[in-house]
Write a protein that holds these residues in place. Structure first.
Motif, PDB file in Angstrom:
ATOM      1  N   ARG A   1      36.512  32.966  43.208  1.00  0.00           N
ATOM      2  CA  ARG A   1      36.585  34.890  42.749  1.00  0.00           C
ATOM      3  C   ARG A   1      35.958  36.022  43.272  1.00  0.00           C
ATOM      4  O   ARG A   1      35.295  35.361  44.101  1.00  0.00           O
ATOM      5  N   ASP A   2      36.653  37.401  43.328  1.00  0.00           N
ATOM      6  CA  ASP A   2      35.995  38.374  44.327  1.00  0.00           C
ATOM      7  C   ASP A   2      35.353  39.237  43.196  1.00  0.00           C
ATOM      8  O   ASP A   2      34.594  38.849  42.246  1.00  0.00           O
ATOM      9  N   PRO A   3      34.306  40.142  43.813  1.00  0.00           N
ATOM     10  CA  PRO A   3      33.544  40.416  43.159  1.00  0.00           C
ATOM     11  C   PRO A   3      33.567  41.577  41.391  1.00  0.00           C
ATOM     12  O   PRO A   3      32.408  41.120  41.079  1.00  0.00           O
ATOM     13  N   SER A   4      34.918  41.226  41.723  1.00  0.00           N
ATOM     14  CA  SER A   4      35.388  41.928  40.338  1.00  0.00           C
ATOM     15  C   SER A   4      35.297  40.657  39.209  1.00  0.00           C
ATOM     16  O   SER A   4      35.973  41.458  38.269  1.00  0.00           O
ATOM     17  N   GLY A   5      36.277  39.421  39.826  1.00  0.00           N
ATOM     18  CA  GLY A   5      36.242  38.151  38.658  1.00  0.00           C
ATOM     19  C   GLY A   5      37.664  37.595  39.632  1.00  0.00           C
ATOM     20  O   GLY A   5      38.417  37.611  38.707  1.00  0.00           O
ATOM     21  N   ASN A   6      38.381  38.706  40.004  1.00  0.00           N
ATOM     22  CA  ASN A   6      39.829  38.589  40.038  1.00  0.00           C
ATOM     23  C   ASN A   6      40.235  37.504  40.903  1.00  0.00           C
ATOM     24  O   ASN A   6      39.251  36.355  42.288  1.00  0.00           O
TER      25      ASN A   6
END
Length: 135
Positions: free
Chosen positions: A121-126
């Motif tokens: 997950r990227d820092p934004s949750g993607n």
């Protein structure tokens, strides 16, 4: 007539935090950083694909309040489309991204449909998937 993909957009909560992930953990190069109306759009790309850029922007950047709110809700739920990268060494790339502190969703495995892949997950949750040839 020819056609090619030029930009792919990733909606993020914090452009700077996401820039650090995509640039530092994944190794993409920052290409443009544009501000307008209190928002920023940052583009990144790979030297292997000089004509393709990923655009990072916040949910409300360039959108109506209602559309930005709806996009923010989807981002918060973690249900926006994922992005898939390819690499020549899934295991080494996995270790590099994991060392950045990114949330691991799946360690490298050989998938029955062909590729070896992993997911974060990227820092934004993607969701970010990374795939390559089977080992």
């Amino acid at each position: 007539m020819t056609i090619a993909l030029r930009y792919s957009h990733i909606t993020v909560n914090d452009v700077d935090e996401s820039l650090a992930f995509y640039r530092d953990a994944l190794g993409l190069e920052a290409r443009n950083d544009v501000s307008s109306g209190g928002f920023r759009w940052v583009t990144l790309g790979s030297p292997a694909q000089p004509d393709l850029e990923i655009v990072l922007s916040e949910p409300h950047a360039g959108r109506s309040e209602a559309d930005g709110d709806a996009l923010q809700e989807l981002l918060t739920k973690g249900v926006l489309s994922n992005i898939v990268f390819s690499t020549d060494d899934v295991d080494a790339t996995f270790e590099q991204v994991r060392a950045s502190g990114a949330e691991v969703l799946q360690e490298p495995i050989d998938q029955p449909w062909g590729p070896r892949d992993c997911a974060f997950r990227d820092p934004s949750g993607n969701m970010v998937r990374i795939q390559g040839a089977k080992s």
